[in-house]
Structure formats: C-alpha cells, structure tokens
Design a protein around this motif. Structure first.
Motif, PDB file in Angstrom:
ATOM      1  N   MET A   1      65.190 128.222   6.127  1.00  0.00           N
ATOM      2  CA  MET A   1      65.584 127.189   5.164  1.00  0.00           C
ATOM      3  C   MET A   1      66.339 127.844   4.020  1.00  0.00           C
ATOM      4  N   ALA A   2      67.472 127.274   3.638  1.00  0.00           N
ATOM      5  CA  ALA A   2      68.273 127.837   2.560  1.00  0.00           C
ATOM      6  C   ALA A   2      67.482 127.862   1.259  1.00  0.00           C
ATOM      7  N   GLY A   3      67.835 128.796   0.400  1.00  0.00           N
ATOM      8  CA  GLY A   3      67.061 129.041  -0.808  1.00  0.00           C
ATOM      9  C   GLY A   3      67.195 127.958  -1.854  1.00  0.00           C
ATOM     10  N   GLU A   4      66.231 127.902  -2.736  1.00  0.00           N
ATOM     11  CA  GLU A   4      66.174 126.961  -3.848  1.00  0.00           C
ATOM     12  C   GLU A   4      66.711 127.641  -5.100  1.00  0.00           C
ATOM     13  N   VAL A   5      67.543 126.936  -5.876  1.00  0.00           N
ATOM     14  CA  VAL A   5      68.182 127.515  -7.046  1.00  0.00           C
ATOM     15  C   VAL A   5      67.323 127.376  -8.301  1.00  0.00           C
ATOM     16  N   ALA A   6      66.565 126.287  -8.419  1.00  0.00           N
ATOM     17  CA  ALA A   6      65.811 126.024  -9.652  1.00  0.00           C
ATOM     18  C   ALA A   6      64.906 127.182 -10.053  1.00  0.00           C
ATOM     19  N   PRO A   7      64.144 127.812  -9.143  1.00  0.00           N
ATOM     20  CA  PRO A   7      63.306 128.950  -9.568  1.00  0.00           C
ATOM     21  C   PRO A   7      64.123 130.126 -10.109  1.00  0.00           C
ATOM     22  N   ILE A   8      65.317 130.330  -9.566  1.00  0.00           N
ATOM     23  CA  ILE A   8      66.183 131.402 -10.069  1.00  0.00           C
ATOM     24  C   ILE A   8      66.587 131.120 -11.504  1.00  0.00           C
ATOM     25  N   LEU A   9      66.914 129.874 -11.789  1.00  0.00           N
ATOM     26  CA  LEU A   9      67.326 129.492 -13.135  1.00  0.00           C
ATOM     27  C   LEU A   9      66.171 129.612 -14.126  1.00  0.00           C
ATOM     28  N   ARG A  10      64.991 129.191 -13.714  1.00  0.00           N
ATOM     29  CA  ARG A  10      63.823 129.312 -14.594  1.00  0.00           C
ATOM     30  C   ARG A  10      63.485 130.781 -14.846  1.00  0.00           C
ATOM     31  N   ALA A  11      63.593 131.607 -13.809  1.00  0.00           N
ATOM     32  CA  ALA A  11      63.296 133.036 -13.966  1.00  0.00           C
ATOM     33  C   ALA A  11      64.284 133.709 -14.911  1.00  0.00           C
ATOM     34  N   ALA A  12      65.490 133.156 -15.020  1.00  0.00           N
ATOM     35  CA  ALA A  12      66.493 133.687 -15.941  1.00  0.00           C
ATOM     36  C   ALA A  12      66.277 133.195 -17.368  1.00  0.00           C
ATOM     37  N   GLY A  13      65.248 132.375 -17.581  1.00  0.00           N
ATOM     38  CA  GLY A  13      64.942 131.875 -18.908  1.00  0.00           C
ATOM     39  C   GLY A  13      65.649 130.601 -19.288  1.00  0.00           C
ATOM     40  N   LEU A  14      66.250 129.936 -18.318  1.00  0.00           N
ATOM     41  CA  LEU A  14      66.966 128.698 -18.614  1.00  0.00           C
ATOM     42  C   LEU A  14      66.015 127.505 -18.577  1.00  0.00           C
ATOM     43  N   THR A  15      66.382 126.458 -19.295  1.00  0.00           N
ATOM     44  CA  THR A  15      65.585 125.240 -19.348  1.00  0.00           C
ATOM     45  C   THR A  15      65.948 124.341 -18.178  1.00  0.00           C
ATOM     46  N   VAL A  16      65.003 124.137 -17.276  1.00  0.00           N
ATOM     47  CA  VAL A  16      65.218 123.295 -16.101  1.00  0.00           C
ATOM     48  C   VAL A  16      64.154 122.208 -16.098  1.00  0.00           C
ATOM     49  N   ARG A  17      64.588 120.967 -16.160  1.00  0.00           N
ATOM     50  CA  ARG A  17      63.664 119.834 -16.206  1.00  0.00           C
ATOM     51  C   ARG A  17      63.819 118.975 -14.953  1.00  0.00           C
ATOM     52  N   PRO A  18      62.744 118.380 -14.489  1.00  0.00           N
ATOM     53  CA  PRO A  18      62.870 117.477 -13.337  1.00  0.00           C
ATOM     54  C   PRO A  18      63.624 116.214 -13.724  1.00  0.00           C
ATOM     55  N   ILE A  19      64.449 115.735 -12.816  1.00  0.00           N
ATOM     56  CA  ILE A  19      65.125 114.459 -13.034  1.00  0.00           C
ATOM     57  C   ILE A  19      64.093 113.350 -12.932  1.00  0.00           C
ATOM     58  N   GLU A  20      64.186 112.388 -13.827  1.00  0.00           N
ATOM     59  CA  GLU A  20      63.243 111.271 -13.828  1.00  0.00           C
ATOM     60  C   GLU A  20      63.288 110.534 -12.497  1.00  0.00           C
ATOM     61  N   ARG A  21      62.110 110.159 -12.020  1.00  0.00           N
ATOM     62  CA  ARG A  21      61.996 109.362 -10.795  1.00  0.00           C
ATOM     63  C   ARG A  21      61.434 107.985 -11.131  1.00  0.00           C
ATOM     64  N   ALA A  22      62.067 106.971 -10.589  1.00  0.00           N
ATOM     65  CA  ALA A  22      61.526 105.623 -10.756  1.00  0.00           C
ATOM     66  C   ALA A  22      60.196 105.531 -10.012  1.00  0.00           C
ATOM     67  N   ARG A  23      59.217 104.869 -10.618  1.00  0.00           N
ATOM     68  CA  ARG A  23      57.882 104.808 -10.025  1.00  0.00           C
ATOM     69  C   ARG A  23      57.840 103.963  -8.768  1.00  0.00           C
ATOM     70  N   VAL A  24      58.656 102.946  -8.729  1.00  0.00           N
ATOM     71  CA  VAL A  24      58.689 102.049  -7.569  1.00  0.00           C
ATOM     72  C   VAL A  24      60.145 101.835  -7.176  1.00  0.00           C
ATOM     73  N   ALA A  25      60.335 101.188  -6.036  1.00  0.00           N
ATOM     74  CA  ALA A  25      61.687 100.869  -5.576  1.00  0.00           C
ATOM     75  C   ALA A  25      62.216  99.703  -6.409  1.00  0.00           C
ATOM     76  N   ASP A  26      62.706 100.039  -7.590  1.00  0.00           N
ATOM     77  CA  ASP A  26      63.069  99.029  -8.593  1.00  0.00           C
ATOM     78  C   ASP A  26      64.574  99.076  -8.825  1.00  0.00           C
ATOM     79  N   VAL A  27      65.303  98.140  -8.208  1.00  0.00           N
ATOM     80  CA  VAL A  27      66.743  98.123  -8.392  1.00  0.00           C
ATOM     81  C   VAL A  27      67.096  97.778  -9.831  1.00  0.00           C
TER      82      VAL A  27
END
Length: 322
Positions: A1-27
């Motif tokens: 499986m190809a590698g994930e970039v987010a851990p590399i960015l966090r390890a470099a000291g950068l601020t990485v936040r999760p994108i907000e997810r809608a709780r339900v299927a709410d158009v």
C-alpha cells in the motif's frame, strides 16, 4: 500500500488537522458549506444510491467496453514535483480492458493513470447524480474520472472552481491548504496554481513559510465525498488501485484574485509573468508540459485576459478547452 503523507508532515512539526466530517448523510450541511465557503467538508452516504458505487470497479468496468481505446499515463515517476520528461512521453494508447488489468497490478514505484478524463467519454455520467447535491447555478460544470494504480499522485495544486471529489473504489488521501495560505505553499514563479513543494518530502529549510500554514487531511474511502472550496490547494495520493470522480462547479476565481496573489509574491514572480506574457502570449511559443496536466503559465493567462477578457481561457475545466 502506498505511503501516507500526513504522518510525515506531523513529524516535520507541521500543523495537520483532520477535515471536518458531517455526522450524517446530510445534503443540507454540504449545501451550507458550499454557500458559505466555510471550508472543506467530508460527507459519507450521499453517494449510496449512485449506480457508480457498484458499476465503477475494475471487474464491472472491464465488461463494459474492454476494447475501447484510451490514452493513459504509464510508468509514471514515483517521486518529485515535476515530470522528468514532457507529459506526452508517458502517454500510451491501449484498450481500456488492458489498462484496467495493468492498473490493478502496477506497483507504486511505476504507477499508471487514466486521469482527467471527461466522464461521458468512457462511462455513463448519469451514474453520478451531482444534480441532487447542488442545483445548477448558471455557471459551467465539468465532471472528470480518475482511474489509476496505487501510487498515483496529483501534486499540490489549486483549481479555479469549487469541487466535489468523490471516492468510488479504493482509497486515497487528501491534504488541503487554504487559498489564504498560498504564499506558504510556494507556487512556481511562472505558474501560480502549482506548488514547488513535495509534501512527501517537505524541505522546510527551502520552504520555511510552510511552517505557518495549517494543513488539512482526510483519508478517502469508497462512498466518501469531499467538498474542496475554490482556490484551496490539494494534494491527492492513491494508497490502492482507485476509481474517483470529481465535479467542478460555481463561479471561478478570476483575474483580480490572481493579481492580488501575484502582488504578494514579489519581484521574481512579476519577472516570470512578464517573460511568459511575451514568450508564450505575444510570441505564441509552446509551453512545456512537465506539470501533471499542465495549465498555462500566469503570463500566458494574463495575455489572454487582456486580449479576450477571460483569464480562465483554456484553464477553466468547464470551458471545454484542453
């Protein structure tokens, strides 16, 4: 499986936040985010009734038009921001069924991609019901399909229009950076919509302003839809063989937006824009295509704006220009 970039960015000291997810299927939540451009949003469940969910996987796609000829990018580089060669050097024409077989077996060291393909050219666009998500608003729309192996990469770049990015099959990761942080992603001097930074190998000594940016991350799984507001920078990488579809819509960013950014970036960018205005605008010399689906240079786009009144000429996906 190809590698994930987010851990590399966090390890470099950068601020990485999760994108907000809608709780339900709410158009409704999705439409409110689009109307307010309040930021990116991931929604699950909104694609559950789409035929694409069951029909757009390699096994089913192979049954549809296996002999149809397609032009795909083969044996792509696995690292770096620019292609070592002109993009046309990677293009190969082959039967759709053969490409699908190769994309499921290709490794991330030499990925292959049938990318930026208009949906109606190879599939049934009715399989994706974007009209149920957002009614037409009078601006042009465009729907593109992306089918590729593990390891395919759309390097950090910015689009003119709002975007629904939908993961149909397989998994990808997305990193987003706000348009307001455009200086921090170091666009190319002659090209304000492509970043010089490879997020898998962030060189903070060369690109120190990246430390000041907030990066947003989402792991996209089948059935996930991501709203990317216009102008937001995005880096998209496939962890597995993958099928995705995106839909551009709404009013595009225009000349005033890019002139403001150009003013902030400084003399090196002004000089590159002036050079390309002359070389690729006035003199009409062909530009290299070493970016992933290279847009025209800023200078060429400024030339088009002054000549035709349209800064997006040839760059707005919905315009039909390539």
């Amino acid at each position: 499986m190809a590698g994930e970039v987010a851990p590399i960015l966090r390890a470099a000291g950068l601020t990485v936040r999760p994108i907000e997810r809608a709780r339900v299927a709410d158009v409704g939540a999705l439409r409110r985010s689009v109307a307010a451009r309040s930021g990116p949003l991931v929604c699950s469940g909104l694609m559950d009734d789409w035929p694409a969910g069951t029909a757009w996987n390699p096994a089913e796609l192979t049954k549809r038009n296996p002999e149809r000829r397609v032009t795909a990018l083969m044996d792509l580089p696995a690292t770096g921001v620019l292609f070592p060669q002109d993009q046309r050097r990677y293009e190969r024409e082959l039967p759709f069924g053969e490409f699908l077989d190769r994309m499921t077996t290709a490794g991330p060291a030499a990925p292959c991609y049938l990318a930026y393909q208009r949906a109606h050219e190879i599939l049934d666009p009715a399989d994706c019901d974007f009209a149920s998500l957002l009614p037409p608003d009078g601006h042009g729309t465009d729907t593109r399909v992306w089918i590729g192996s593990a390891g395919t990469r759309s390097m950090l770049h910015s689009d003119l229009k709002d975007n629904f990015f939908c993961q149909v099959w397989g998994e990808k990761s997305v990193i987003l950076v706000s348009w307001q942080d455009s200086r921090a992603v170091y666009p190319f001097p002659g090209n304000l919509v492509n970043s010089r930074i490879d997020l898998a190998d962030p060189d903070l000594s060369r690109f120190p302003r990246l430390r000041n940016a907030v990066l947003h991350h989402a792991r996209m799984r089948p059935g996930d839809l991501l709203y990317i507001p216009r102008g937001w920078w995005h880096d998209i990488r496939a962890h597995t063989p993958s099928v995705s579809v995106n839909h551009w819509f709404g009013e595009p960013l225009g000349l005033p937006d890019y002139l403001r950014l150009l003013g902030l970036l400084g003399p090196a960018y002004w000089g590159a824009t002036a050079r390309d205005f002359v070389v690729h605008g006035l003199l009409r010399r062909q530009e290299s295509t070493r970016f992933f689906f290279s847009p025209a240079s800023t200078g060429r786009r400024l030339y088009d704006a002054l000549r035709t009144g349209d800064f997006s000429r040839g760059n707005d996906p919905s315009s039909g220009a390539q």
